[in-house]
Design an enzyme around this catalytic site. Structure first.
Site, PDB file in Angstrom:
ATOM      1  N   ASP A  33      48.228   2.611  50.526  1.00 14.35           N
ATOM      2  CA  ASP A  33      47.855   3.834  50.672  1.00 14.35           C
ATOM      3  C   ASP A  33      46.905   4.444  51.118  1.00 14.35           C
ATOM      4  O   ASP A  33      45.003   3.086  50.984  1.00 14.35           O
ATOM      5  CB  ASP A  33      47.886   4.900  49.005  1.00 14.35           C
ATOM      6  N   GLN A  95      54.567  15.157  45.494  1.00  9.13           N
ATOM      7  CA  GLN A  95      55.778  14.437  46.401  1.00  9.13           C
ATOM      8  C   GLN A  95      55.346  15.530  47.959  1.00  9.13           C
ATOM      9  O   GLN A  95      55.169  16.253  47.982  1.00  9.13           O
ATOM     10  CB  GLN A  95      57.065  14.446  46.617  1.00  9.13           C
ATOM     11  N   VAL A  97      55.494  12.932  50.788  1.00 11.80           N
ATOM     12  CA  VAL A  97      56.231  12.106  52.326  1.00 11.80           C
ATOM     13  C   VAL A  97      57.406  12.082  51.114  1.00 11.80           C
ATOM     14  O   VAL A  97      57.847  11.043  50.730  1.00 11.80           O
ATOM     15  CB  VAL A  97      55.815  10.979  52.410  1.00 11.80           C
ATOM     16  N   HIS A 101      59.047   7.014  47.374  1.00 10.07           N
ATOM     17  CA  HIS A 101      58.441   5.289  47.908  1.00 10.07           C
ATOM     18  C   HIS A 101      57.872   5.268  45.971  1.00 10.07           C
ATOM     19  O   HIS A 101      57.848   6.190  45.552  1.00 10.07           O
ATOM     20  CB  HIS A 101      56.978   5.495  48.436  1.00 10.07           C
ATOM     21  N   HIS A 103      54.554   4.307  43.711  1.00 16.30           N
ATOM     22  CA  HIS A 103      53.184   3.806  44.082  1.00 16.30           C
ATOM     23  C   HIS A 103      52.639   2.764  43.192  1.00 16.30           C
ATOM     24  O   HIS A 103      53.427   2.880  41.288  1.00 16.30           O
ATOM     25  CB  HIS A 103      52.463   5.441  43.603  1.00 16.30           C
TER      26      HIS A 103
HETATM   27  P1  AMP Z   1      53.053  11.530  47.402  1.00 18.58           P
HETATM   28  O1  AMP Z   1      51.953  12.311  46.855  1.00 18.58           O
HETATM   29  O2  AMP Z   1      54.270  10.397  46.027  1.00 18.58           O
HETATM   30  O3  AMP Z   1      54.200  11.706  48.353  1.00 18.58           O
HETATM   31  O4  AMP Z   1      52.635  10.053  48.167  1.00 18.58           O
HETATM   32  C1  AMP Z   1      52.468   9.926  49.614  1.00 18.58           C
HETATM   33  C2  AMP Z   1      50.790   9.122  49.138  1.00 18.58           C
HETATM   34  O5  AMP Z   1      50.956   8.317  50.580  1.00 18.58           O
HETATM   35  C3  AMP Z   1      49.721   9.378  48.872  1.00 18.58           C
HETATM   36  O6  AMP Z   1      48.961   8.885  48.680  1.00 18.58           O
HETATM   37  C4  AMP Z   1      48.703   9.681  50.726  1.00 18.58           C
HETATM   38  O7  AMP Z   1      47.548   9.173  50.486  1.00 18.58           O
HETATM   39  C5  AMP Z   1      49.638   8.492  51.315  1.00 18.58           C
HETATM   40  N1  AMP Z   1      49.716   8.342  52.735  1.00 18.58           N
HETATM   41  C6  AMP Z   1      50.170   9.011  53.689  1.00 18.58           C
HETATM   42  N2  AMP Z   1      50.059   8.937  54.931  1.00 18.58           N
HETATM   43  C7  AMP Z   1      49.892   7.148  54.837  1.00 18.58           C
HETATM   44  C8  AMP Z   1      49.726   5.562  55.909  1.00 18.58           C
HETATM   45  N3  AMP Z   1      49.616   7.058  57.298  1.00 18.58           N
HETATM   46  N4  AMP Z   1      49.246   5.077  55.059  1.00 18.58           N
HETATM   47  C9  AMP Z   1      49.039   5.060  53.921  1.00 18.58           C
HETATM   48  N5  AMP Z   1      49.373   5.781  53.303  1.00 18.58           N
HETATM   49  C10 AMP Z   1      49.289   7.241  53.579  1.00 18.58           C
END
Ligand code: AMP
Length: 115
Positions: A33, A95, A97, A101, A103
């Site tokens: 992350d 969420q 993204v 996924h 974590h």
């Molecule tokens: P969520 O909030 O559960 O959708 O998690 C999305 C996660 O993606 C967050 O912990 C972000 O820090 C992570 N994230 C966003 N962009 C990137 C990236 N380019 N590379 C790695 N992690 C990312």
């Protein structure tokens, strides 16, 4: 070329933006992350674009199980004895993204309940 997955994780899967990958196989990839919430914070994502657990289908049962087994494998690989696996589902659950996924978070004591 877009495959219809316009999320940042779609771009990572296509290699359009870099990621620190710790695992990849036929069905999924895992990478660190970019904003780690603990010493170990890895995301496991399917290659197939499933926006969230809400859209997951019965025929994806094996894929969903695979993601959890890979999460456990990565936790062990990272030297974790205890860890947390989290799947935020929907904006109100955190969420951000919309590509499913898992974590994998660990390396420090984790409080419960989460915020
Ligand atoms: P969520 O909030 O559960 O959708 O998690 C999305 C996660 O993606 C967050 O912990 C972000 O820090 C992570 N994230 C966003 N962009 C990137 C990236 N380019 N590379 C790695 N992690 C990312």
């Amino acid at each position: 070329m877009s495959d219809g997955n316009d999320t940042i994780f779609g771009r990572i899967l296509r290699g359009e933006i870099p990621s620190d990958r710790v695992h990849e196989d036929e069905h999924c990839i895992a990478f660190r992350d970019v904003a780690p919430q603990a010493p170990v914070h890895v995301l496991v994502i399917p290659r197939k674009h499933i926006p969230s657990l809400k859209e997951a289908q019965p025929e994806q049962e094996a894929l969903l199980g695979h993601l959890l087994l890979v999460a456990a494998q990565i936790a062990r690989q990272e030297g974790l004895e205890d860890w947390r696996t989290v799947i935020n589902t929907g904006a109100d659950a955190g969420q951000t993204v919309f590509h499913l996924h898992v974590h994998v978070i660990g390396g420090r004591p984790l409080a419960w309940p989460p915020g």
